[in-house]
Design an enzyme around this catalytic site. Structure first.
Site, mmCIF file in Angstrom:
data_model
loop_
_atom_site.group_PDB
_atom_site.id
_atom_site.type_symbol
_atom_site.label_atom_id
_atom_site.label_comp_id
_atom_site.label_asym_id
_atom_site.label_seq_id
_atom_site.Cartn_x
_atom_site.Cartn_y
_atom_site.Cartn_z
ATOM 1 N N HIS A 289 11.364 1.906 4.014
ATOM 2 C CA HIS A 289 11.770 1.206 2.787
ATOM 3 C C HIS A 289 10.796 1.609 1.678
ATOM 4 O O HIS A 289 9.583 1.546 1.853
ATOM 5 C CB HIS A 289 11.714 -0.310 3.007
ATOM 6 C CG HIS A 289 12.344 -1.113 1.911
ATOM 7 N ND1 HIS A 289 11.817 -1.185 0.635
ATOM 8 C CD2 HIS A 289 13.459 -1.884 1.895
ATOM 9 C CE1 HIS A 289 12.582 -1.972 -0.112
ATOM 10 N NE2 HIS A 289 13.589 -2.405 0.625
ATOM 11 N N HIS A 332 3.667 -7.954 3.243
ATOM 12 C CA HIS A 332 2.922 -7.392 2.122
ATOM 13 C C HIS A 332 1.884 -8.380 1.600
ATOM 14 O O HIS A 332 2.107 -9.585 1.577
ATOM 15 C CB HIS A 332 3.931 -7.081 0.985
ATOM 16 C CG HIS A 332 3.381 -6.243 -0.119
ATOM 17 N ND1 HIS A 332 3.882 -6.279 -1.409
ATOM 18 C CD2 HIS A 332 2.369 -5.322 -0.147
ATOM 19 C CE1 HIS A 332 3.235 -5.422 -2.163
ATOM 20 N NE2 HIS A 332 2.303 -4.839 -1.435
ATOM 21 N N GLU A 338 4.204 -12.389 -7.882
ATOM 22 C CA GLU A 338 5.653 -12.229 -7.896
ATOM 23 C C GLU A 338 6.368 -13.577 -7.988
ATOM 24 O O GLU A 338 6.223 -14.429 -7.113
ATOM 25 C CB GLU A 338 6.114 -11.503 -6.630
ATOM 26 C CG GLU A 338 5.462 -10.144 -6.423
ATOM 27 C CD GLU A 338 5.754 -9.548 -5.065
ATOM 28 O OE1 GLU A 338 6.412 -10.229 -4.245
ATOM 29 O OE2 GLU A 338 5.344 -8.403 -4.810
ATOM 30 N N HIS A 362 5.052 -15.887 -4.914
ATOM 31 C CA HIS A 362 4.078 -15.276 -4.019
ATOM 32 C C HIS A 362 2.965 -14.728 -4.894
ATOM 33 O O HIS A 362 3.121 -13.670 -5.526
ATOM 34 C CB HIS A 362 4.716 -14.175 -3.176
ATOM 35 C CG HIS A 362 5.846 -14.659 -2.323
ATOM 36 N ND1 HIS A 362 7.021 -13.968 -2.156
ATOM 37 C CD2 HIS A 362 5.979 -15.815 -1.613
ATOM 38 C CE1 HIS A 362 7.819 -14.652 -1.356
ATOM 39 N NE2 HIS A 362 7.219 -15.772 -1.023
ATOM 40 N N HIS A 368 3.376 -12.288 2.251
ATOM 41 C CA HIS A 368 4.778 -12.675 2.220
ATOM 42 C C HIS A 368 5.590 -11.577 2.898
ATOM 43 O O HIS A 368 5.078 -10.498 3.202
ATOM 44 C CB HIS A 368 5.255 -12.880 0.773
ATOM 45 C CG HIS A 368 4.922 -11.758 -0.145
ATOM 46 N ND1 HIS A 368 3.679 -11.611 -0.731
ATOM 47 C CD2 HIS A 368 5.653 -10.692 -0.576
ATOM 48 C CE1 HIS A 368 3.669 -10.535 -1.482
ATOM 49 N NE2 HIS A 368 4.842 -9.950 -1.406
#
Length: 439
Positions: A289, A332, A338, A362, A368
């Site tokens: 990803h 992450h 965020e 987050h 998260h």
């Protein structure tokens, strides 16, 4: 309802007139403007800013703006906060998530329906941002507003908006956004009676298109899909109120006419809309990803290259085709902070609990990632090509820590069990290369 006209392009130098011949040709400030109009310049950057980021528009209006600003009186808007807004609550740090903000039960207009969730940076240094929600059910009839603190990016989640600006009228629905420049007068109506959504108030450098680098000249948000309104004006000689946000404080003044009286204009400092469904995603076509920055629609740069004051990122419908890969966004920890929202559908990293109209936060360096259900599904699913349908999540991501407001900390919709979405992540390590995938 009449179809609205728009001019395509991002950052273009536009020209438009609501009456024929209202726009001067060959100069900006003639001795006498056609129709008895006043010429006025609206600057969004210093005069001497480099040409590529120099923004200004010339407006030809029924009255100059000095007639739109009588004696100002302070107004209290306790739920609209501005950075720095520190130590406003007692919650400890942690990952946070909210259900949708309830719709008002009493008549509330757009500016009265704005509530701040987070603030970041410092408005006095023109750095940082704030994340707000709006929910309202009454049109702004004789009330007008401009924000001197920053530009506003509006993301509707429920209901269509009609945004009458000094430069013309913009209508948006869920899956579209609108950016209103700093200092521009607007009034907002909900064409369906009520509306709810999100706002990013950007204190810093204006939003721009991110550089594509090796992606090349196409994909992501293409400039031709941004739409700027054609000139439109009100000639209304009735009592009105103009509301202003300035350095975190609010003021209002009374007028005997509408301030939306621009008959013609030209320049590159203007509002615009964008349909998120025209975003052309770029992703992994073999394995892994990519970083979520690949889904950036708009970025407001900071003084440090590659580090945004705030990015506006979306997670739209797209194909997942990566081989032998964990396809959702990975776990992450991040120097950026965020704030996420969901316009419709389901976000692929959260199988449940994150619903349209909801929000999550987050913050800097707090871990998260996918919930337990999402991890188990993505780790065991047959990896055939799969199209994510009916989904539109977004993120306001900033280099600054986002400080929670008291309003956000005390919302009944705050999910006190959000962290439980990870509690069923099992220890799969058992000393063998295969690991333990038993249930």
């Amino acid at each position: 309802m009449a179809t609205l006209n728009y001019m395509p392009g991002f950052g273009n130098d536009f020209e438009t007139e609501a009456l024929p011949g209202a726009l001067p040709q060959g100069q900006n400030s003639p001795q006498r403007c056609a129709y008895g109009l006043y010429a006025e310049q609206l600057s969004g950057s210093p005069f001497t800013a480099p040409r590529g980021i120099n923004e200004r528009s010339w407006l030809y209006r029924i009255r100059p703006s000095v007639k739109h600003s009588g004696h100002f009186s302070p107004v209290n808007r306790p739920d609209w906060k501005t950075a720095p807004n520190l130590d406003d609550h007692e919650l400890p740090i942690g990952q946070l998530r909210w259900n949708p903000t309830p719709m008002p039960t009493e008549p509330v207009n757009f500016i009265d329906g704005i509530r701040t969730m987070t603030t970041a940076g410092d408005v006095h240094g023109q750095a940082g941002m704030a994340a707000h929600v709006y929910a309202f059910n009454q049109d702004m009839q004789d009330d007008y507003f401009f924000n001197a603190d920053g530009e506003m990016l509006l993301v509707p989640e429920k209901g269509r908006l009609s945004i009458f600006t000094e430069m013309g009228v913009i209508e948006i629905e869920p899956s579209e956004i609108c950016v209103v420049p700093r200092g521009m007068v607007i009034k907002v109506a909900a064409t369906g009676g009520e509306a709810r959504g999100y706002i990013c108030e950007n204190y810093g450098a204006k939003f721009s298109l991110p550089d594509r680098g090796p992606i090349g000249a196409n994909c992501l948000a293409n400039p031709r899909d941004f739409k700027t309104p054609v000139a439109a004006f009100e000639e209304k000689e009735t009592p009105c109120r103009l509301h202003v946000k300035w350095c975190g404080k609010f003021y209002q003044t009374t007028l005997d006419h509408s301030p939306l009286d621009v008959v013609a204009w030209h320049g590159n400092y203007a509002p615009y809309k964008y349909d998120l469904r025209t975003f052309s995603p770029v992703g992994a076509i073999l394995f892994d990803h990519p970083d979520p920055s690949i889904f950036t629609v708009l970025t407001a740069p900071s003084g440090e290259e590659g580090t945004a004051n705030v990015d506006f990122v979306i997670f739209p419908p797209r194909w997942l085709v990566a081989e032998h890969s964990f396809r959702p966004p990975w776990y992450h920890r991040n120097i950026m902070s965020e704030f996420m929202g969901l316009v419709y559908g389901q976000y692929d990293a959260k199988e449940e609990g994150f619903v349209p109209g909801g929000m999550s936060l987050h913050n800097m360096m707090l871990p998260h990632g996918p919930d337990a259900m999402g991890f188990n599904k993505a780790s065991t699913i047959d990896l055939k090509p799969h199209r994510l349908e009916n989904t539109m999540a977004f993120m306001f991501e900033t280099r600054f820590p986002q400080h929670l407001t008291r309003f956000a900390s005390e919302l009944e919709s705050l999910q006190d069990n959000y962290a439980n979405c990870w509690k069923d992540l099992k220890k799969r390590f058992n000393g063998t290369p295969e690991g333990d995938w038993s249930e």
